[in-house]
Write a protein that holds these residues in place. Structure first.
Motif, PDB file in Angstrom:
ATOM      1  N   PHE A 392       0.816  -1.212   0.000  1.00  0.00           N
ATOM      2  CA  PHE A 392       0.000   0.000   0.000  1.00  0.00           C
ATOM      3  C   PHE A 392       0.851   1.264   0.000  1.00  0.00           C
ATOM      4  O   PHE A 392       0.436   2.301  -0.522  1.00  0.00           O
ATOM      5  N   CYS A 393       2.028   1.167   0.604  1.00  0.00           N
ATOM      6  CA  CYS A 393       2.937   2.316   0.582  1.00  0.00           C
ATOM      7  C   CYS A 393       3.284   2.684  -0.860  1.00  0.00           C
ATOM      8  O   CYS A 393       3.351   3.863  -1.225  1.00  0.00           O
ATOM      9  N   SER A 394       3.467   1.659  -1.694  1.00  0.00           N
ATOM     10  CA  SER A 394       3.743   1.892  -3.113  1.00  0.00           C
ATOM     11  C   SER A 394       2.486   2.313  -3.862  1.00  0.00           C
ATOM     12  O   SER A 394       2.527   3.178  -4.735  1.00  0.00           O
ATOM     13  N   MET A 395       1.348   1.692  -3.499  1.00  0.00           N
ATOM     14  CA  MET A 395       0.105   1.987  -4.197  1.00  0.00           C
ATOM     15  C   MET A 395      -0.314   3.443  -4.048  1.00  0.00           C
ATOM     16  O   MET A 395      -0.733   4.086  -5.017  1.00  0.00           O
ATOM     17  N   PHE A 396      -0.188   3.965  -2.838  1.00  0.00           N
ATOM     18  CA  PHE A 396      -0.683   5.320  -2.595  1.00  0.00           C
ATOM     19  C   PHE A 396       0.383   6.373  -2.886  1.00  0.00           C
ATOM     20  O   PHE A 396       0.710   7.224  -2.063  1.00  0.00           O
ATOM     21  N   GLN A 397       0.974   6.241  -4.053  1.00  0.00           N
ATOM     22  CA  GLN A 397       1.875   7.265  -4.571  1.00  0.00           C
ATOM     23  C   GLN A 397       1.121   8.049  -5.642  1.00  0.00           C
ATOM     24  O   GLN A 397       0.161   7.559  -6.233  1.00  0.00           O
ATOM     25  N   SER A 398       1.558   9.223  -5.923  1.00  0.00           N
ATOM     26  CA  SER A 398       0.814  10.109  -6.824  1.00  0.00           C
ATOM     27  C   SER A 398       0.692   9.553  -8.242  1.00  0.00           C
ATOM     28  O   SER A 398      -0.242   9.880  -8.961  1.00  0.00           O
ATOM     29  N   HIS A 399       1.617   8.680  -8.655  1.00  0.00           N
ATOM     30  CA  HIS A 399       1.562   8.164 -10.018  1.00  0.00           C
ATOM     31  C   HIS A 399       0.701   6.917 -10.139  1.00  0.00           C
ATOM     32  O   HIS A 399       0.560   6.362 -11.217  1.00  0.00           O
ATOM     33  N   TRP A 400       0.125   6.434  -9.014  1.00  0.00           N
ATOM     34  CA  TRP A 400      -0.817   5.316  -9.073  1.00  0.00           C
ATOM     35  C   TRP A 400      -2.229   5.873  -9.108  1.00  0.00           C
ATOM     36  O   TRP A 400      -2.584   6.780  -8.353  1.00  0.00           O
ATOM     37  N   THR A 401      -3.056   5.318  -9.982  1.00  0.00           N
ATOM     38  CA  THR A 401      -4.432   5.814 -10.082  1.00  0.00           C
ATOM     39  C   THR A 401      -5.214   5.565  -8.786  1.00  0.00           C
ATOM     40  O   THR A 401      -6.120   6.324  -8.436  1.00  0.00           O
ATOM     41  N   GLU A 402      -4.845   4.500  -8.041  1.00  0.00           N
ATOM     42  CA  GLU A 402      -5.553   4.181  -6.798  1.00  0.00           C
ATOM     43  C   GLU A 402      -5.432   5.281  -5.756  1.00  0.00           C
ATOM     44  O   GLU A 402      -6.274   5.411  -4.872  1.00  0.00           O
ATOM     45  N   ASP A 403      -4.354   6.067  -5.869  1.00  0.00           N
ATOM     46  CA  ASP A 403      -4.132   7.112  -4.870  1.00  0.00           C
ATOM     47  C   ASP A 403      -5.231   8.165  -4.886  1.00  0.00           C
ATOM     48  O   ASP A 403      -5.474   8.830  -3.884  1.00  0.00           O
ATOM     49  N   MET A 404      -5.913   8.307  -6.019  1.00  0.00           N
ATOM     50  CA  MET A 404      -6.953   9.333  -6.152  1.00  0.00           C
ATOM     51  C   MET A 404      -8.355   8.782  -5.900  1.00  0.00           C
ATOM     52  O   MET A 404      -9.314   9.545  -5.844  1.00  0.00           O
ATOM     53  N   LYS A 405      -8.466   7.484  -5.740  1.00  0.00           N
ATOM     54  CA  LYS A 405      -9.788   6.875  -5.608  1.00  0.00           C
ATOM     55  C   LYS A 405     -10.286   6.885  -4.160  1.00  0.00           C
ATOM     56  O   LYS A 405      -9.495   6.808  -3.221  1.00  0.00           O
ATOM     57  N   GLU A 406     -11.606   6.961  -4.012  1.00  0.00           N
ATOM     58  CA  GLU A 406     -12.227   6.816  -2.695  1.00  0.00           C
ATOM     59  C   GLU A 406     -12.710   5.389  -2.472  1.00  0.00           C
ATOM     60  O   GLU A 406     -12.929   4.975  -1.333  1.00  0.00           O
ATOM     61  N   VAL A 407     -12.901   4.664  -3.585  1.00  0.00           N
ATOM     62  CA  VAL A 407     -13.308   3.259  -3.502  1.00  0.00           C
ATOM     63  C   VAL A 407     -12.404   2.451  -4.433  1.00  0.00           C
ATOM     64  O   VAL A 407     -12.239   2.796  -5.601  1.00  0.00           O
ATOM     65  N   ILE A 408     -11.816   1.371  -3.915  1.00  0.00           N
ATOM     66  CA  ILE A 408     -10.951   0.505  -4.715  1.00  0.00           C
ATOM     67  C   ILE A 408     -11.604  -0.875  -4.822  1.00  0.00           C
ATOM     68  O   ILE A 408     -11.942  -1.491  -3.807  1.00  0.00           O
ATOM     69  N   GLU A 409     -11.794  -1.327  -6.067  1.00  0.00           N
ATOM     70  CA  GLU A 409     -12.419  -2.630  -6.304  1.00  0.00           C
ATOM     71  C   GLU A 409     -11.370  -3.742  -6.198  1.00  0.00           C
ATOM     72  O   GLU A 409     -10.271  -3.621  -6.741  1.00  0.00           O
ATOM     73  N   ILE A 410     -11.722  -4.817  -5.499  1.00  0.00           N
ATOM     74  CA  ILE A 410     -10.842  -5.985  -5.381  1.00  0.00           C
ATOM     75  C   ILE A 410     -11.605  -7.190  -5.906  1.00  0.00           C
ATOM     76  O   ILE A 410     -12.690  -7.527  -5.404  1.00  0.00           O
ATOM     77  N   ASP A 411     -11.060  -7.857  -6.933  1.00  0.00           N
ATOM     78  CA  ASP A 411     -11.780  -9.003  -7.497  1.00  0.00           C
ATOM     79  C   ASP A 411     -10.987 -10.294  -7.473  1.00  0.00           C
ATOM     80  O   ASP A 411     -11.508 -11.358  -7.798  1.00  0.00           O
ATOM     81  N   GLN A 412      -9.707 -10.243  -7.067  1.00  0.00           N
ATOM     82  CA  GLN A 412      -8.906 -11.471  -7.073  1.00  0.00           C
ATOM     83  C   GLN A 412      -8.932 -12.239  -5.748  1.00  0.00           C
ATOM     84  O   GLN A 412      -8.397 -13.344  -5.655  1.00  0.00           O
ATOM     85  N   PHE A 413      -9.556 -11.634  -4.718  1.00  0.00           N
ATOM     86  CA  PHE A 413      -9.651 -12.300  -3.421  1.00  0.00           C
ATOM     87  C   PHE A 413     -11.077 -12.193  -2.895  1.00  0.00           C
ATOM     88  O   PHE A 413     -11.802 -11.253  -3.220  1.00  0.00           O
ATOM     89  N   SER A 414     -11.455 -13.149  -2.057  1.00  0.00           N
ATOM     90  CA  SER A 414     -12.801 -13.140  -1.477  1.00  0.00           C
ATOM     91  C   SER A 414     -12.904 -12.103  -0.366  1.00  0.00           C
ATOM     92  O   SER A 414     -11.897 -11.635   0.175  1.00  0.00           O
TER      93      SER A 414
END
Length: 528
Positions: A392-414
Motif C-alpha cells: 500500500f505504501c507503493s500503491m498510494f503514490q501520486s503516479h498510481w491511479t488508486e491514490d486518487m480513488k475513494e473506492v478501490i475494487e478488489i476481485d482477485q480475493f474473497s
C-alpha cells in the motif's frame, strides 16, 4: 495501567472475565491464591485454598473462580492477608469479615477453629465502622472511622499491643500511648504492628529483633512506642519498615539481610535511615509486604525503583526499573509474587495506541478509503495502510491511479480473505478457518507479507484433518510454502490409507499426484 496477567494465576482467566475485574489480590505462601471483585461487586476466589483461605465453605482447591455469595454486592474498601493464610476484608458499610487459618484466633471470633467461609467480626466493635485492615503473620489489625485501632490474634512478641504476650481471641482496642489520638493508617510486619497518626506521628509495637520498630534498640515492645513525627505513610515488609514524609523523603529501618533497606549494604538499622537522598524527584509512593523482603517506590516523575530480594538476587541499592507502577515489581520480582495491596483496576475511557487502531478498523466515521469486495465495503485509513504494508505504501503514490480513488475494487480475493488481511494490519491477529487461510496465504505471498504468511501456515497446520490434508498440501505447493508443504506431506503419509479415500485426493492435479506417489515411495510408504 496495571496488568493482572503479570501474575500467573490470572492467566487462567479469559479476556472477558479479566475485563470485569475492579479489584484483585494475589496471596498465599507461593502466591497460589487469588481473590477479585468485579464491576458488579461479585467476590470470586480461586487457587490452592490452603487452610480454607478461599472461604468457599470447603477445603477444595479450584482453578475455576468460585463466588463468595455471602459477600455479594458488598463494596470492598480494604483487604489484607496473613501467612496462615487468613484474610480480612472491610466493606464500604464498615463491616469486617474474616476467614481462613485461625490457629491463633486471628479471625477474632473467639475460637481457634478454621474459618471455612467469611464470618462477620463484631465482638467489641459495637457501632464501629471499619475503614482499613492489616494482617501480620498470625495477628490482625483494624482501623475504625473515628481513628481507633483494634488488634487480636497471635501475641508472642506483643504485636497486639496489650502490654502482655497472651494471645488475644477477639478484637481489643490498642490504647496506652494511642489513647485519645486519631490514627490515619495501619500496617503489619510478620510479628510487628505500626500506626500513623493524623499529625504524621508514627507508633510501633511488637517484635523488634531487627530494629523494625525504628525506636533505636532491638527490644520487643508490648505497647505502642512513638518516634520521629512528620511521616505521612508507612509500609512494613517481613522484618523491615519504610516511611514516606510529607516532603517526599524516604526512610527505611529494620532487617537488611537482602538489602531491603536500600542503604548499599546488608547491615540492620535500629533507627530510620534516609535513603535515595540523591534523587532529584520526590518520592510519592512506597511499597512493601509482610510476606516478602522486597521494597519499591515511585517518584513524582513516574520512575519506579526496586531493591531487596528480587528473584533471588540481593539488590542493596534502589534499582531503576522500566515499570510504570510498584505493583509490577511484586508481580515480576518478589518472592512469593504476591500483591502488596488490594489492587484497583483502572477501567476508564483511555485506550492504548493498539486498542485505538483496533477500534477504528472498518469504521465509516473516520475512514478515508473503502475497498469493495464481493459487493461489500471495508472502511480503512490510507495512513495506516501505508505505515503497515509496503504494497500500500507503493500503491498510494501520486503516479498510481488508486491514490486518487475513494473506492478501490478488489476481485482477485474473497471478502473474508481481504477483510482478514486488512484487519491484520490493524491488529496483528488473524482469525480464519484453515480453508480461508489458504486464500490469505495466497494474498500474503502476492503482497510479500512474510509475517502474515507464517501466521497463515500456523493456522493451516493447526486445522489440518484427513479430509482437507491433500487440499492444504496442494495449496502449500502452489504458494511455495516449503515448511507447510513438508508438514502437510508428512501428515498425508502418516494417514495414507484414510487420506487416499477422500475426494480431495482424487481431485488433485495428475502431475502432483505422481510427485506425491514418488516422494511417498522414497519414504517407504508402500513397503509391505
Amino acid at each position: 495501567m496495571v496488568d493482572v496477567g503479570k501474575w500467573p494465576l490470572f492467566t487462567l482467566l479469559g479476556a472477558q472475565e479479566v475485563s470485569r475485574i475492579r479489584q484483585a489480590c494475589v496471596f498465599g505462601t507461593s502466591a497460589n491464591e487469588a481473590i477479585y471483585i468485579t464491576q458488579d461487586d461479585e467476590v470470586l476466589v480461586f487457587g490452592l485454598n490452603y487452610s480454607n483461605c478461599l472461604g468457599t465453605g470447603d477445603s477444595q482447591s479450584t482453578m475455576v473462580p468460585k463466588k463468595l455469595d455471602f459477600l455479594q454486592g458488598k463494596k470492598v474498601v480494604s483487604l489484607s492477608y496473613g501467612s496462615g493464610p487468613h484474610v480480612l476484608l472491610a466493606t464500604e458499610g464498615g463491616e469486617l469479615f474474616a476467614w481462613g487459618h485461625n490457629g491463633y484466633s486471628q479471625l477474632g471470633n473467639g475460637t481457634t477453629n478454621q474459618g471455612v467461609s467469611p464470618i462477620l467480626v463484631s465482638t467489641n466493635l459495637p457501632n464501629k465502622k471499619i475503614t482499613q485492615v492489616a494482617c501480620g503473620s498470625h495477628h490482625s489489625l483494624a482501623l475504625t472511622h473515628d481513628g481507633e485501632v483494634f488488634a487480636w490474634g497471635y501475641n508472642n512478641c506483643g504485636q497486639v499491643g496489650s502490654g502482655a504476650t497472651a494471645n488475644q481471641p477477639t478484637p481489643r482496642r490498642v490504647t496506652n500511648c494511642l489513647q485519645g489520638k486519631v490514627v490515619m493508617g495501619i500496617a503489619c510486619g510478620q510479628t510487628s504492628s505500626m500506626a500513623v497518626l493524623d499529625n504524621g506521628e508514627v507508633f510501633g509495637w511488637g517484635y523488634n529483633g531487627n530494629g523494625q520498630l525504628g525506636v533505636g534498640n532491638n527490644g520487643n515492645q508490648l505497647t505502642p512506642v512513638a518516634w520521629q513525627p512528620s511521616r505521612v505513610s508507612i509500609a512494613s515488609g517481613y522484618a523491615h519498615s519504610l516511611a514516606l514524609t510529607d516532603e517526599g523523603l524516604l526512610y527505611a529501618w529494620g532487617a537488611n539481610t537482602y538489602g531491603q533497606l536500600g542503604t548499599g549494604n546488608k547491615s540492620n538499622q535500629l533507627s530510620p535511615v534516609h535513603i535515595m537522598a540523591e534523587k532529584e524527584s520526590r518520592i510519592v509512593e512506597i511499597a512493601a509486604c509482610h510476606s516478602t523482603h522486597t521494597s519499591a517506590c515511585k517518584t513524582q516523575s513516574g520512575q519506579v525503583y526496586m531493591w531487596g530480594q528480587c528473584r533471588g538476587q540481593s539488590i542493596v541499592l534502589p534499582h531503576l526499573t522500566h515499570f510504570s507502577c510498584t505493583d509490577d515489581v511484586f508481580a515480576c520480582f518478589a518472592t512469593p509474587s504476591v500483591m502488596w495491596r488490594l489492587l484497583s483496576m483502572e477501567h476508564d475511557d483511555f485506550l492504548t495506541v493498539a486498542q485505538s487502531l483496533r477500534k477504528e478498523f472498518d469504521s465509516p466515521e473516520t475512514a478515508d478509503l473503502k475497498f469493495s469486495v464481493d459487493g461489500k465495503y471495508i472502511h480503512v485509513h490510507k495512513a495506516v495502510l501505508k505505515i503497515r504494508c509496503e504494497h500500500f505504501c507503493s500503491m498510494f503514490q501520486s503516479h498510481w491511479t488508486e491514490d486518487m480513488k475513494e473506492v478501490i475494487e478488489i476481485d482477485q480475493f474473497s471478502y473474508p480473505v481481504y477483510r482478514s488481511f486488512l484487519e491484520f494490519l490493524y491488529t496483528d491477529n488473524v482469525d480464519l478457518p484453515p480453508e480461508d487461510a489458504i486464500g490469505l496465504l495466497d494474498l500474503a505471498t502476492s503482497y510479500c507479507e512474510n509475517r502474515l504468511k507464517r501466521l497463515c501456515q500456523h493456522i493451516i497446520k493447526r486445522g489440518i484433518t484427513v479430509e482437507n490434508a491433500f487440499s492444504l498440501l496442494s495449496a502449500a505447493v502452489r504458494y511455495d510454502a516449503e515448511d507447510l508443504e513438508e508438514f502437510c506431506f508428512k501428515f498425508c503419509v502418516n494417514h495414507l490409507t484414510a487420506v487416499t479415500q477422500t475426494a480431495a485426493f482424487w481431485q488433485i492435479d495428475g502431475n502432483m499426484l505422481k510427485e506425491f506417489i514418488c516422494r511417498a515411495s522414497r519414504c517407504g510408504s508402500f513397503k509391505n
